[in-house]
Design a protein around this motif. Structure first.
Motif, PDB file in Angstrom:
ATOM      1  N   TYR A   2      16.109 -11.726  78.782  1.00 27.01           N
ATOM      2  CA  TYR A   2      16.515 -11.113  77.765  1.00 27.01           C
ATOM      3  C   TYR A   2      16.941  -9.509  77.960  1.00 27.01           C
ATOM      4  CZ  TYR A   2      14.614 -14.736  74.826  1.00 27.01           C
ATOM      5  OH  TYR A   2      14.542 -15.990  74.106  1.00 27.01           O
ATOM      6  N   ASN A   3      18.196  -9.217  77.517  1.00 24.96           N
ATOM      7  CA  ASN A   3      18.687  -8.113  77.709  1.00 24.96           C
ATOM      8  C   ASN A   3      17.730  -6.863  77.194  1.00 24.96           C
ATOM      9  OD1 ASN A   3      20.792  -9.854  78.196  1.00 24.96           O
ATOM     10  ND2 ASN A   3      22.170  -7.999  78.440  1.00 24.96           N
ATOM     11  N   LEU A   4      17.795  -5.522  77.768  1.00 25.28           N
ATOM     12  CA  LEU A   4      17.383  -4.165  77.094  1.00 25.28           C
ATOM     13  C   LEU A   4      18.240  -3.150  77.530  1.00 25.28           C
ATOM     14  CD1 LEU A   4      15.414  -2.656  75.620  1.00 25.28           C
ATOM     15  CD2 LEU A   4      13.685  -2.941  77.522  1.00 25.28           C
ATOM     16  N   GLN A   5      18.804  -2.493  76.537  1.00 22.41           N
ATOM     17  CA  GLN A   5      19.744  -1.168  76.695  1.00 22.41           C
ATOM     18  C   GLN A   5      20.682  -1.867  77.608  1.00 22.41           C
ATOM     19  OE1 GLN A   5      18.287   2.070  78.846  1.00 22.41           O
ATOM     20  NE2 GLN A   5      19.689   3.255  78.042  1.00 22.41           N
ATOM     21  N   MET A   6      21.281  -3.181  77.285  1.00 24.28           N
ATOM     22  CA  MET A   6      22.322  -3.732  77.690  1.00 24.28           C
ATOM     23  C   MET A   6      22.239  -4.378  79.256  1.00 24.28           C
ATOM     24  SD  MET A   6      24.641  -5.008  75.784  1.00 24.28           S
ATOM     25  CE  MET A   6      24.670  -3.693  74.610  1.00 24.28           C
ATOM     26  N   LEU A   7      22.112  -3.304  80.211  1.00 30.71           N
ATOM     27  CA  LEU A   7      22.073  -3.665  81.669  1.00 30.71           C
ATOM     28  C   LEU A   7      20.715  -3.889  81.989  1.00 30.71           C
ATOM     29  CD1 LEU A   7      24.525  -3.071  83.673  1.00 30.71           C
ATOM     30  CD2 LEU A   7      23.182  -1.119  84.513  1.00 30.71           C
ATOM     31  N   GLY A   8      19.722  -3.683  81.272  1.00 30.30           N
ATOM     32  CA  GLY A   8      18.271  -3.759  81.694  1.00 30.30           C
ATOM     33  C   GLY A   8      17.859  -5.233  81.183  1.00 30.30           C
ATOM     34  N   ARG A   9      16.552  -5.545  81.432  1.00 29.50           N
ATOM     35  CA  ARG A   9      16.034  -6.773  81.233  1.00 29.50           C
ATOM     36  C   ARG A   9      14.441  -6.609  80.721  1.00 29.50           C
ATOM     37  NH1 ARG A   9      20.552  -7.723  81.536  1.00 29.50           N
ATOM     38  NH2 ARG A   9      21.614  -9.477  82.066  1.00 29.50           N
ATOM     39  N   HIS A  10      13.992  -7.272  79.829  1.00 31.06           N
ATOM     40  CA  HIS A  10      12.628  -7.191  79.336  1.00 31.06           C
ATOM     41  C   HIS A  10      11.995  -8.110  80.182  1.00 31.06           C
ATOM     42  CE1 HIS A  10      13.255  -5.630  75.078  1.00 31.06           C
ATOM     43  NE2 HIS A  10      14.138  -6.456  75.095  1.00 31.06           N
ATOM     44  N   ASP A  11      12.416  -9.051  80.591  1.00 29.72           N
ATOM     45  CA  ASP A  11      11.969 -10.224  81.337  1.00 29.72           C
ATOM     46  C   ASP A  11      12.912 -11.306  81.869  1.00 29.72           C
ATOM     47  OD1 ASP A  11      12.222 -11.680  78.952  1.00 29.72           O
ATOM     48  OD2 ASP A  11      10.271 -10.953  78.410  1.00 29.72           O
ATOM     49  N   GLY A  12      12.435 -11.752  82.840  1.00 31.97           N
ATOM     50  CA  GLY A  12      13.615 -13.061  83.309  1.00 31.97           C
ATOM     51  C   GLY A  12      13.302 -13.713  84.457  1.00 31.97           C
ATOM     52  N   VAL A  13      14.048 -14.697  85.014  1.00 32.27           N
ATOM     53  CA  VAL A  13      13.726 -15.228  86.328  1.00 32.27           C
ATOM     54  C   VAL A  13      15.337 -15.267  87.029  1.00 32.27           C
ATOM     55  CG1 VAL A  13      14.577 -17.343  85.124  1.00 32.27           C
ATOM     56  CG2 VAL A  13      13.079 -17.537  87.396  1.00 32.27           C
ATOM     57  N   ASN A  14      15.103 -15.484  88.352  1.00 31.13           N
ATOM     58  CA  ASN A  14      16.479 -15.293  89.263  1.00 31.13           C
ATOM     59  C   ASN A  14      16.366 -16.794  89.911  1.00 31.13           C
ATOM     60  OD1 ASN A  14      14.916 -15.450  91.656  1.00 31.13           O
ATOM     61  ND2 ASN A  14      15.621 -13.281  91.988  1.00 31.13           N
ATOM     62  N   GLU A  15      17.687 -17.249  90.783  1.00 39.00           N
ATOM     63  CA  GLU A  15      17.717 -18.399  91.333  1.00 39.00           C
ATOM     64  C   GLU A  15      16.568 -18.696  92.377  1.00 39.00           C
ATOM     65  OE1 GLU A  15      21.229 -18.454  94.271  1.00 39.00           O
ATOM     66  OE2 GLU A  15      21.792 -16.988  92.892  1.00 39.00           O
ATOM     67  N   LYS A  16      16.300 -17.687  92.934  1.00 37.85           N
ATOM     68  CA  LYS A  16      15.231 -18.096  93.810  1.00 37.85           C
ATOM     69  C   LYS A  16      13.731 -18.315  93.277  1.00 37.85           C
ATOM     70  CE  LYS A  16      18.006 -17.161  97.410  1.00 37.85           C
ATOM     71  NZ  LYS A  16      18.380 -18.309  98.175  1.00 37.85           N
ATOM     72  N   GLY A  17      13.585 -18.330  92.095  1.00 40.23           N
ATOM     73  CA  GLY A  17      12.315 -18.680  91.376  1.00 40.23           C
ATOM     74  C   GLY A  17      11.317 -17.651  91.143  1.00 40.23           C
ATOM     75  N   LEU A  18      12.083 -16.157  91.594  1.00 38.68           N
ATOM     76  CA  LEU A  18      11.433 -14.721  90.962  1.00 38.68           C
ATOM     77  C   LEU A  18      11.295 -14.798  89.741  1.00 38.68           C
ATOM     78  CD1 LEU A  18       9.585 -12.533  92.231  1.00 38.68           C
ATOM     79  CD2 LEU A  18      11.929 -11.231  92.368  1.00 38.68           C
ATOM     80  N   ILE A  19      10.112 -14.336  88.960  1.00 41.75           N
ATOM     81  CA  ILE A  19       9.978 -14.085  87.657  1.00 41.75           C
ATOM     82  C   ILE A  19       9.519 -12.798  87.571  1.00 41.75           C
ATOM     83  CG2 ILE A  19       9.315 -15.133  85.356  1.00 41.75           C
ATOM     84  CD1 ILE A  19       8.067 -17.382  87.098  1.00 41.75           C
TER      85      ILE A  19
END
Length: 339
Positions: free
Chosen positions: A132-149
Motif C-alpha cells: 500500500y502506497n504512502l506519499q506515493m513513493l513510500g509504503r505502509h507495508d508490503g512484501v517483495n519477491e524474496k519473501g521479505l515482509i
C-alpha cells in the motif's frame, strides 16, 4: 456510512517508467492537493539525494518520472514525494502479528490522509514488490519477491529530526533487502526522522521488530511468533513512548493471546479484518480507524488483503505475479463508518 475505495496499480518497467506511469494514474486525484498542503515547498535536495544514492538510487529515477509525468520540477517532486524532512504527521495505529508461516497486519488512520493505492511493481533495478502506497513513493507495508515482509508502526515524535520518513524506509527495505538480517542492517543505517517500530519477517521464518528513533535503533527478535504495535518495549527506549500507550498495550495483549491459538493464515486474516474484532477500529475522526488489512503466507507465496468493510478480498499468488501473470482486479471497494 461513506464509500471508501482503493485503486490497484500493476506496473512493470524501469524506475523512470514506473514513476511516469504512476504520475499518469494519479494526475487528477485529490491526494496530490493533500500532499501540497502538508509538505514543505522546498527541502535540502542535496542531502535527500545523498541518502537516496546510498540506500536506493533507483528511487531517484522514479522521482524523475513522477516529476515529468506531473509536469513539475524535480525539486518540487522531491518535496512532495521523497519523504525527506516531512512535517510531523499525526498519530497512527497499526497492529501486526508474525509467525514463522505468515504476517498479518491492520493499518489504522484516517482516509483523508491515505493514498488509496495498492501497487504491484516490478522494476529493473529492484526487487518486485506489492504493498500500500504512502506519499506515493513510500509504503505502509508490503512484501517483495524474496519473501521479505515489512510494515511501519508509529510510536512518537520524541527527538524529531530531519531524516527519512518510515514509509520511505519501508520502500527502501522492500526494494533492496532479501532477508530480515539485511533489512535490520539497513534500518540501523537509515537516518530516521521520528520514533517508529518496523515489523519484519522473511521466508526462512525469521522475524524482528526494529525499534527506531532518530538517536538509537534497537532490535527485538522472535522465535515462533512476534507482535508489533505502537510503543517501544525495550527498556532503553521506553522513555520515548507517548504518555498514553494503554490502547497499544491492550492490543499487544490481544495479539499475544491470538498467537497461542495457532490460527491458520486465512483464519488470522479474517479475524483481523472483521469489524467485530478487538483490533478493528472505527474512530476515523480521531485518526484511528482501520483502513486496510494486509497479510502474506510464506508457504504459499500468497497475499490476502482487503480494505475496511469490503466484501472483496484480493487473493494473489505473488510468485505468479512476479512471473508475469497480472491480476484481474483494478480496485477495491469498501466503506467507512464512524464508531
Amino acid at each position: 456510512m461513506s464509500s471508501f475505495n482503493v485503486s490497484i496499480f500493476q506496473i512493470r518497467g524501469n524506475s523512470f517508467q514506473i514513476g511516469l506511469k504512476t504520475a499518469e494514474k494519479v494526475r487528477n486525484t485529490p491526494i496530490l492537493k493533500t500532499f501540497e498542503s502538508i509538505t514543505k515547498q522546498e527541502i535540502d535536495l542535496h542531502n535527500m539525494k545523498s541518502i537516496y544514492s546510498n540506500f536506493a538510487p533507483h528511487l531517484l529515477e522514479e522521482l524523475e518520472g513522477l516529476a515529468q509525468g506531473l509536469g513539475i520540477s524535480p525539486g518540487r517532486a522531491a518535496a512532495l514525494f521523497s519523504g525527506y524532512d516531512v512535517p510531523k504527521t499525526e498519530a497512527m495505529g497499526c497492529s501486526t502479528l508474525l509467525t514463522n508461516d505468515y504476517y498479518v497486519r491492520n493499518y489504522d488512520f484516517s482516509p483523508a490522509l491515505y493514498d488509496g493505492i495498492f501497487s504491484l511493481v516490478q522494476a529493473d533495478k529492484a526487487f518486485a514488490t506489492a504493498g500500500y502506497n504512502l506519499q506515493m513513493l513510500g509504503r505502509h507495508d508490503g512484501v517483495n519477491e524474496k519473501g521479505l515482509i515489512a510494515g511501519l508502526h508509529f510510536v512518537s515524535h520524541d527527538g524529531y529530526a530531519k531524516g527519512i520518513s518510515p514509509w520511505i524506509a519501508i520502500r527502501m527495505v522492500l526494494d533492496r533487502c532479501s532477508s530480515v538480517d539485511e533489512a535490520v542492517a539497513m534500518l540501523k543505517e537509515i537516518p530516521h526522522s521520528a520514533c517508529y517500530n518496523f515489523s519484519l519477517g522473511d521466508r526462512k521464518g525469521s522475524m524482528a521488530e526494529v525499534e527506531a528513533s532518530s538517536e538509537k535503533v534497537i532490535v527485538r527478535y522472535g522465535d515462533s511468533g512476534l507482535s508489533c504495535v505502537n510503543h517501544f518495549q525495550d527498556g532503553r527506549l521506553t522513555d520515548k513512548n507517548r504518555e498514553s500507550i494503554e490502547g497499544s498495550i491492550q492490543r499487544n495483549k490481544h495479539l499475544l493471546e491470538l498467537m497461542d491459538k495457532r490460527l491458520s493464515h486465512r483464519d488470522m486474516f479474517h479475524h483481523f479484518k472483521s469489524v467485530e474484532s478487538p483490533i478493528f477500529f472505527t474512530d476515523y475522526g480521531n485518526l484511528f480507524g482501520t483502513l486496510h488489512t494486509f497479510s502474506y503466507s510464506h508457504q504459499h507465496s500468497r497475499i490476502l488483503t482487503t480494505i475496511a468493510r469490503s466484501s472483496q478480498v484480493l487473493d494473489i499468488n505473488f510468485r505468479d505475479w512476479v512471473g508475469g501473470e497480472d491480476i484481474r482486479e483494478g480496485s477495491l471497494s469498501g466503506s467507512i463508518q464512524e464508531g
